[in-house]
Design a protein around this motif. Structure first.
Motif, short mmCIF file in Angstrom:
data_model
loop_
_atom_site.label_atom_id
_atom_site.label_comp_id
_atom_site.label_asym_id
_atom_site.label_seq_id
_atom_site.Cartn_x
_atom_site.Cartn_y
_atom_site.Cartn_z
N GLY A 1 0.77 -1.24 0.00
CA GLY A 1 0.00 0.00 0.00
C GLY A 1 0.79 1.28 0.00
O GLY A 1 0.21 2.36 0.11
N GLN A 2 2.11 1.21 -0.15
CA GLN A 2 2.90 2.45 -0.17
C GLN A 2 4.19 2.25 -0.97
O GLN A 2 4.63 1.12 -1.19
N TYR A 3 4.76 3.38 -1.38
CA TYR A 3 6.04 3.33 -2.07
C TYR A 3 7.17 3.34 -1.04
O TYR A 3 7.15 4.14 -0.10
N LYS A 4 8.12 2.44 -1.20
CA LYS A 4 9.24 2.38 -0.28
C LYS A 4 10.49 1.91 -1.01
O LYS A 4 10.41 1.31 -2.09
N ILE A 5 11.63 2.21 -0.41
CA ILE A 5 12.90 1.74 -0.97
C ILE A 5 13.09 0.28 -0.60
O ILE A 5 13.11 -0.07 0.59
N ILE A 6 13.19 -0.58 -1.60
CA ILE A 6 13.45 -2.00 -1.39
C ILE A 6 14.87 -2.25 -1.91
O ILE A 6 15.13 -2.09 -3.10
N SER A 7 15.76 -2.62 -1.01
CA SER A 7 17.19 -2.63 -1.29
C SER A 7 17.55 -3.34 -2.60
O SER A 7 18.26 -2.79 -3.44
N PHE A 8 17.05 -4.56 -2.79
CA PHE A 8 17.41 -5.34 -3.98
C PHE A 8 17.02 -4.59 -5.25
O PHE A 8 17.82 -4.47 -6.18
N PHE A 9 15.80 -4.07 -5.29
CA PHE A 9 15.33 -3.37 -6.49
C PHE A 9 16.05 -2.04 -6.67
O PHE A 9 16.37 -1.64 -7.79
N ALA A 10 16.32 -1.34 -5.55
CA ALA A 10 16.99 -0.04 -5.64
C ALA A 10 18.41 -0.19 -6.18
O ALA A 10 18.87 0.62 -6.99
N LYS A 11 19.11 -1.25 -5.74
CA LYS A 11 20.47 -1.48 -6.25
C LYS A 11 20.45 -1.72 -7.75
O LYS A 11 21.26 -1.16 -8.50
N LYS A 12 19.54 -2.57 -8.19
CA LYS A 12 19.47 -2.87 -9.62
C LYS A 12 19.10 -1.62 -10.41
O LYS A 12 19.63 -1.37 -11.51
N ALA A 13 18.22 -0.79 -9.84
CA ALA A 13 17.81 0.44 -10.51
C ALA A 13 18.97 1.42 -10.65
O ALA A 13 19.08 2.13 -11.65
N ARG A 14 19.85 1.46 -9.66
CA ARG A 14 21.04 2.33 -9.78
C ARG A 14 21.90 1.89 -10.95
O ARG A 14 22.45 2.72 -11.69
N GLY A 15 22.04 0.57 -11.11
CA GLY A 15 22.79 0.07 -12.25
C GLY A 15 22.11 0.39 -13.57
O GLY A 15 22.77 0.75 -14.55
N LEU A 16 20.79 0.27 -13.58
CA LEU A 16 20.02 0.60 -14.79
C LEU A 16 20.18 2.07 -15.16
O LEU A 16 20.32 2.42 -16.34
N MET A 17 20.18 2.95 -14.14
CA MET A 17 20.35 4.37 -14.44
C MET A 17 21.75 4.66 -14.95
O MET A 17 21.92 5.46 -15.90
N ALA A 18 22.76 4.01 -14.36
CA ALA A 18 24.12 4.20 -14.87
C ALA A 18 24.20 3.78 -16.33
O ALA A 18 24.80 4.47 -17.16
N ARG A 19 23.59 2.65 -16.65
CA ARG A 19 23.59 2.18 -18.03
C ARG A 19 22.85 3.17 -18.95
O ARG A 19 23.31 3.48 -20.05
N TYR A 20 21.72 3.67 -18.50
CA TYR A 20 20.93 4.62 -19.27
C TYR A 20 21.76 5.86 -19.62
O TYR A 20 21.77 6.32 -20.76
N ILE A 21 22.50 6.36 -18.64
CA ILE A 21 23.33 7.55 -18.86
C ILE A 21 24.48 7.24 -19.81
O ILE A 21 24.83 8.04 -20.68
N ILE A 22 25.07 6.05 -19.67
CA ILE A 22 26.14 5.63 -20.57
C ILE A 22 25.62 5.50 -22.00
O ILE A 22 26.26 5.95 -22.96
N GLU A 23 24.46 4.89 -22.16
CA GLU A 23 23.89 4.71 -23.50
C GLU A 23 23.54 6.04 -24.15
O GLU A 23 23.78 6.25 -25.34
#
Length: 258
Positions: free
Chosen positions: A199-221
């Motif tokens: 019922g709420q938005y929260k930081i979930i460590s596993f997903f947040a870590k992967k998302a940081r990698g995805l953002m790094a890749r997005y910026i590189i691309e």
């Protein structure tokens, strides 16, 4: 824009073939100093210090015992391909083109408890030494005392070489604490990734870590240089939430975790 990410505990030491030339870590002499301290510790002492199992303690004691500063290319592996945790699954370095890897080499830095700062193509040896480890050294009682000035100076040099005053922090709190932000000649932007759960938005460590990698890749691309453009990030179902964001803490939400 310069990016920083955390390393990973999970490593893949299998050799790879790269078309780009590898480099050596800028702070290798300092890494050697720490490795020599760790060499003197028994497996039991390493296990207690790092809070790891006897098996892992034995493995890392063996790694430190074999450490030498002038290791050759066939002994090490490029950092971006050695680390194999959640961030690096999102980044997926193996599928980056040569041009993208070169961009990453110039714009991405990996903070490290042993090496301080690594470029993606820096050769490294497998190790285990988390930044939060209370390893006594000549500078103080932990790795923050050892690294803070040197990491900050290294990042300031790279910021100057890139002619940028923006640092995108995609690292964990444990690792970014090793940066002396008051001495950093840059605006720090720290994206936040939240998933909807119970019922709420929260930081979930596993997903947040992967998302940081995805953002790094997005910026590189995309070879993004304007920090405003990161708000267009939309990989893996995330979207920018203007209402939840501030200028230096853009928030990205995802309704269904994957």
């Amino acid at each position: 824009m310069l990016m920083v990410v955390s390393p990973a505990k999970d490593l893949d030491a299998n050799p790879i073939s790269l078309q780009l030339a590898t480099t050596m870590p800028a702070l290798l002499a300092e890494a050697n100093e720490l490795a020599n301290i760790c060499k003197k510790l028994s497996p039991a002492e390493l296990g207690s210090l790092m809070h790891i199992s006897d098996k892992l303690a034995g493995l890392n004691a063996a790694r430190f015992s074999q450490w030498h500063q002038d290791y050759a290319a066939d002994e090490g592996k490029a950092a971006l391909f050695m680390f194999n945790g959640d961030v690096y699954q999102g980044l997926d370095a193996a599928s980056l083109s040569t041009t993208q890897l070169q961009y990453a080499q110039n714009h991405l830095r990996i903070l490290s408890g042993l090496y301080g700062v690594l470029r993606p193509l820096d050769l490294m040896l497998p190790y285990r030494l988390e930044m939060g480890t209370r390893l006594a050294n000549a500078a103080g009682g932990d790795l923050y005392a050892f690294w803070q000035e040197q990491i900050t100076d290294n990042l300031n040099t790279q910021l100057a070489e890139l002619h940028t005053d923006v640092l995108l922090n995609l690292a964990s709190q444990e690792y970014f604490k090793a940066v002396k932000t008051k001495s950093l000649r840059a605006r720090v932007i720290t994206p936040v990734f939240k998933d909807f759960k119970n019922g709420q938005y929260k930081i979930i460590s596993f997903f947040a870590k992967k998302a940081r990698g995805l953002m790094a890749r997005y910026i590189i691309e995309q070879q993004i240089t304007d920090p405003k453009a990161i708000t267009d990030f939309n990989l893996a179902g995330y979207h920018y939430s203007k209402d939840d964001s501030t200028a230096d803490k853009p928030v990205f939400l995802r309704r269904q975790a994957e």
